[in-house]
Scaffold this motif. Sequence first.
Motif, PDB file in Angstrom:
ATOM      1  N   ARG A 129       0.464  -1.162   0.108  1.00  0.00           N
ATOM      2  CA  ARG A 129       0.460  -0.355  -0.108  1.00  0.00           C
ATOM      3  C   ARG A 129       0.925   0.638  -0.075  1.00  0.00           C
ATOM      4  O   ARG A 129       1.933   1.380   0.285  1.00  0.00           O
ATOM      5  N   ALA A 130       0.594   2.406  -0.637  1.00  0.00           N
ATOM      6  CA  ALA A 130       1.172   2.881  -0.313  1.00  0.00           C
ATOM      7  C   ALA A 130       1.646   3.607   0.609  1.00  0.00           C
ATOM      8  O   ALA A 130       0.762   3.629   2.041  1.00  0.00           O
ATOM      9  N   GLY A 131       2.547   4.595   0.965  1.00  0.00           N
ATOM     10  CA  GLY A 131       3.115   5.003   2.311  1.00  0.00           C
ATOM     11  C   GLY A 131       3.445   3.800   3.979  1.00  0.00           C
ATOM     12  O   GLY A 131       4.479   3.769   4.375  1.00  0.00           O
ATOM     13  N   THR A 132       3.918   2.472   2.836  1.00  0.00           N
ATOM     14  CA  THR A 132       4.558   1.183   3.492  1.00  0.00           C
ATOM     15  C   THR A 132       5.918   1.289   2.443  1.00  0.00           C
ATOM     16  O   THR A 132       5.898   1.733   1.153  1.00  0.00           O
ATOM     17  N   GLU A 133       7.092   0.712   3.254  1.00  0.00           N
ATOM     18  CA  GLU A 133       8.340   0.401   2.988  1.00  0.00           C
ATOM     19  C   GLU A 133       7.998  -1.121   0.905  1.00  0.00           C
ATOM     20  O   GLU A 133       7.380  -1.453   1.416  1.00  0.00           O
ATOM     21  N   GLY A 134       8.569  -0.466   0.693  1.00  0.00           N
ATOM     22  CA  GLY A 134       8.447  -1.235  -0.812  1.00  0.00           C
ATOM     23  C   GLY A 134       8.487  -0.534  -1.938  1.00  0.00           C
ATOM     24  O   GLY A 134       8.924   0.740  -1.938  1.00  0.00           O
ATOM     25  N   HIS A 155       7.416   1.042  -5.005  1.00  0.00           N
ATOM     26  CA  HIS A 155       5.818   2.001  -5.233  1.00  0.00           C
ATOM     27  C   HIS A 155       6.009   2.841  -5.974  1.00  0.00           C
ATOM     28  O   HIS A 155       6.860   3.643  -5.908  1.00  0.00           O
ATOM     29  N   GLY A 156       5.260   3.625  -7.090  1.00  0.00           N
ATOM     30  CA  GLY A 156       5.729   4.618  -7.932  1.00  0.00           C
ATOM     31  C   GLY A 156       4.848   5.605  -7.143  1.00  0.00           C
ATOM     32  O   GLY A 156       4.201   5.662  -6.364  1.00  0.00           O
ATOM     33  N   PRO A 157       5.348   7.103  -7.853  1.00  0.00           N
ATOM     34  CA  PRO A 157       5.453   8.256  -6.974  1.00  0.00           C
ATOM     35  C   PRO A 157       3.842   8.513  -7.639  1.00  0.00           C
ATOM     36  O   PRO A 157       3.137   9.613  -6.372  1.00  0.00           O
ATOM     37  N   ASN A 158       3.006   8.030  -8.322  1.00  0.00           N
ATOM     38  CA  ASN A 158       1.487   8.450  -8.410  1.00  0.00           C
ATOM     39  C   ASN A 158       0.900   7.004  -7.525  1.00  0.00           C
ATOM     40  O   ASN A 158      -0.261   7.595  -7.594  1.00  0.00           O
ATOM     41  N   ASP A 159       1.060   6.146  -6.795  1.00  0.00           N
ATOM     42  CA  ASP A 159       0.302   5.115  -5.767  1.00  0.00           C
ATOM     43  C   ASP A 159      -0.107   5.724  -5.413  1.00  0.00           C
ATOM     44  O   ASP A 159      -1.532   5.388  -4.893  1.00  0.00           O
ATOM     45  N   GLU A 160       0.124   6.756  -4.237  1.00  0.00           N
ATOM     46  CA  GLU A 160      -0.929   7.468  -3.387  1.00  0.00           C
ATOM     47  C   GLU A 160      -2.095   8.398  -3.653  1.00  0.00           C
ATOM     48  O   GLU A 160      -3.102   7.659  -3.399  1.00  0.00           O
ATOM     49  N   ARG A 161      -1.961   9.147  -4.880  1.00  0.00           N
ATOM     50  CA  ARG A 161      -2.667  10.122  -5.591  1.00  0.00           C
ATOM     51  C   ARG A 161      -4.068   8.832  -6.177  1.00  0.00           C
ATOM     52  O   ARG A 161      -5.415   9.107  -5.911  1.00  0.00           O
ATOM     53  N   MET A 162      -3.686   8.060  -6.497  1.00  0.00           N
ATOM     54  CA  MET A 162      -4.165   6.259  -6.935  1.00  0.00           C
ATOM     55  C   MET A 162      -5.171   5.880  -6.262  1.00  0.00           C
ATOM     56  O   MET A 162      -6.643   5.678  -6.347  1.00  0.00           O
ATOM     57  N   LEU A 163      -4.383   5.967  -4.860  1.00  0.00           N
ATOM     58  CA  LEU A 163      -5.319   4.910  -4.379  1.00  0.00           C
ATOM     59  C   LEU A 163      -6.298   5.917  -3.703  1.00  0.00           C
ATOM     60  O   LEU A 163      -7.656   5.479  -3.332  1.00  0.00           O
ATOM     61  N   ARG A 164      -6.521   7.283  -3.667  1.00  0.00           N
ATOM     62  CA  ARG A 164      -7.266   7.927  -3.068  1.00  0.00           C
ATOM     63  C   ARG A 164      -8.351   8.338  -4.152  1.00  0.00           C
ATOM     64  O   ARG A 164      -9.696   8.479  -3.361  1.00  0.00           O
ATOM     65  N   GLU A 165      -8.192   8.195  -4.853  1.00  0.00           N
ATOM     66  CA  GLU A 165      -9.068   8.790  -6.081  1.00  0.00           C
ATOM     67  C   GLU A 165     -10.114   7.572  -6.330  1.00  0.00           C
ATOM     68  O   GLU A 165      -9.706   6.572  -6.162  1.00  0.00           O
ATOM     69  N   VAL A 166     -11.126   8.327  -6.435  1.00  0.00           N
ATOM     70  CA  VAL A 166     -12.521   7.339  -7.198  1.00  0.00           C
ATOM     71  C   VAL A 166     -12.775   7.191  -8.123  1.00  0.00           C
ATOM     72  O   VAL A 166     -13.142   8.195  -8.866  1.00  0.00           O
ATOM     73  N   PRO A 167     -13.395   6.228  -8.194  1.00  0.00           N
ATOM     74  CA  PRO A 167     -13.547   6.212 -10.107  1.00  0.00           C
ATOM     75  C   PRO A 167     -15.337   7.143 -10.123  1.00  0.00           C
ATOM     76  O   PRO A 167     -16.242   7.405  -9.534  1.00  0.00           O
ATOM     77  N   PRO A 168     -15.148   7.522 -11.572  1.00  0.00           N
ATOM     78  CA  PRO A 168     -16.720   8.473 -11.414  1.00  0.00           C
ATOM     79  C   PRO A 168     -18.009   8.335 -11.384  1.00  0.00           C
ATOM     80  O   PRO A 168     -19.421   8.295 -11.293  1.00  0.00           O
ATOM     81  N   HIS A 169     -18.646   6.395 -11.476  1.00  0.00           N
ATOM     82  CA  HIS A 169     -19.313   5.487 -11.596  1.00  0.00           C
ATOM     83  C   HIS A 169     -19.645   5.509  -9.683  1.00  0.00           C
ATOM     84  O   HIS A 169     -19.940   4.934 -10.018  1.00  0.00           O
ATOM     85  N   TYR A 170     -18.673   5.936  -9.249  1.00  0.00           N
ATOM     86  CA  TYR A 170     -19.377   5.566  -7.113  1.00  0.00           C
ATOM     87  C   TYR A 170     -19.859   6.696  -7.099  1.00  0.00           C
ATOM     88  O   TYR A 170     -19.597   7.536  -7.305  1.00  0.00           O
TER      89      TYR A 170
END
Length: 59
Positions: free
Chosen positions: A37-42, A44-59
């Motif tokens: 997950r974003a924020g854990t060690e390992g 991960h890419g620069p956009n991982d945190e933003r991608m996990l926060r975003e919600v698809p438009p159909h939600y």
Amino acid sequence: MSDEERQHIERVPGVRRARLTPVAGTTAEPHVREERRAGTEGDHGPNDERMLREVPPHY
């Protein structure tokens, strides 16, 4: 890879899915991938945190 080293499909009567024969040097246990997950060690890419926060438009 010779024919003896390959998996073969076995049909099982009364069962929906076929079974694969085992191959020498392998196990039947599934490979478990460590969840990252974003924020854990390992890795991960620069956009991982933003991608996990975003919600698809159909939600």
